[in-house]
Design a protein around this motif. Sequence first.
Motif, PDB file in Angstrom:
ATOM      1  N   ASN A  73       5.389  -4.573  27.872  1.00 25.40           N
ATOM      2  CA  ASN A  73       5.484  -4.266  29.307  1.00 25.40           C
ATOM      3  C   ASN A  73       5.714  -2.781  29.539  1.00 25.40           C
ATOM      4  N   MET A 121      -2.354  -8.098  33.192  1.00 21.16           N
ATOM      5  CA  MET A 121      -1.331  -9.115  33.456  1.00 21.16           C
ATOM      6  C   MET A 121      -1.807 -10.491  32.987  1.00 21.16           C
ATOM      7  N   ASP A 164       0.162 -12.671  30.292  1.00 19.04           N
ATOM      8  CA  ASP A 164       0.635 -14.026  30.594  1.00 19.04           C
ATOM      9  C   ASP A 164       0.079 -15.045  29.598  1.00 19.04           C
TER      10      ASP A 164
END
Length: 138
Positions: free
Chosen positions: A123, A102, A106
Amino acid sequence: MAEKFDNLEEHLEKFIENIRQLGIIVSDFQPSSQAGLNQKLNFMISGLQDIEKCRQQLHEINVPLEVFEYIDQGRNPQLYTKECLERALARNEQVKGKIDTMTVRDKARNTGIFPTKDFTRINRAIKIFHRSNAHAHI
C-alpha cells in the motif's frame, strides 16, 4: 440550432462591414456626405437590433470564461475544447490505473498470496507510485 448561429454570424458580418464603411465616411467627412453618414448610422442601429434579436434566441448558451481568455490571448477557442478533452483523458487514465491497482491488491488480499504485513508495504508503494505519477502529469 446551427441556423441560429449562422443567422447571428451573418448579422455580425453585415454589422462589421457597416462599421468599416462608416469609418471610411467619417475619416474623410465632407458636408456633402452627411446623407450617407446618416444612412450608415441608421443601418448600424438596425444591425444592433438584429443582433439583439439573435442574442435572445441564444440566451441558453453558456460559454466558459476560459474560452474568452483564449480569444483574448489570440488563441483559437477550439483549442480549449481539445485541451479539455486531453486533460479529461489523462485524468481518466490515472483513475483507471488506480482502480486497476486496487483491484489487483484486493484480489491478492482475498487469495491470501501475501501476508497482511506485506500489504502495508504494498500500500505504501502504491501511494508513493501514485504521488509520483500525479506530479509527473502536472
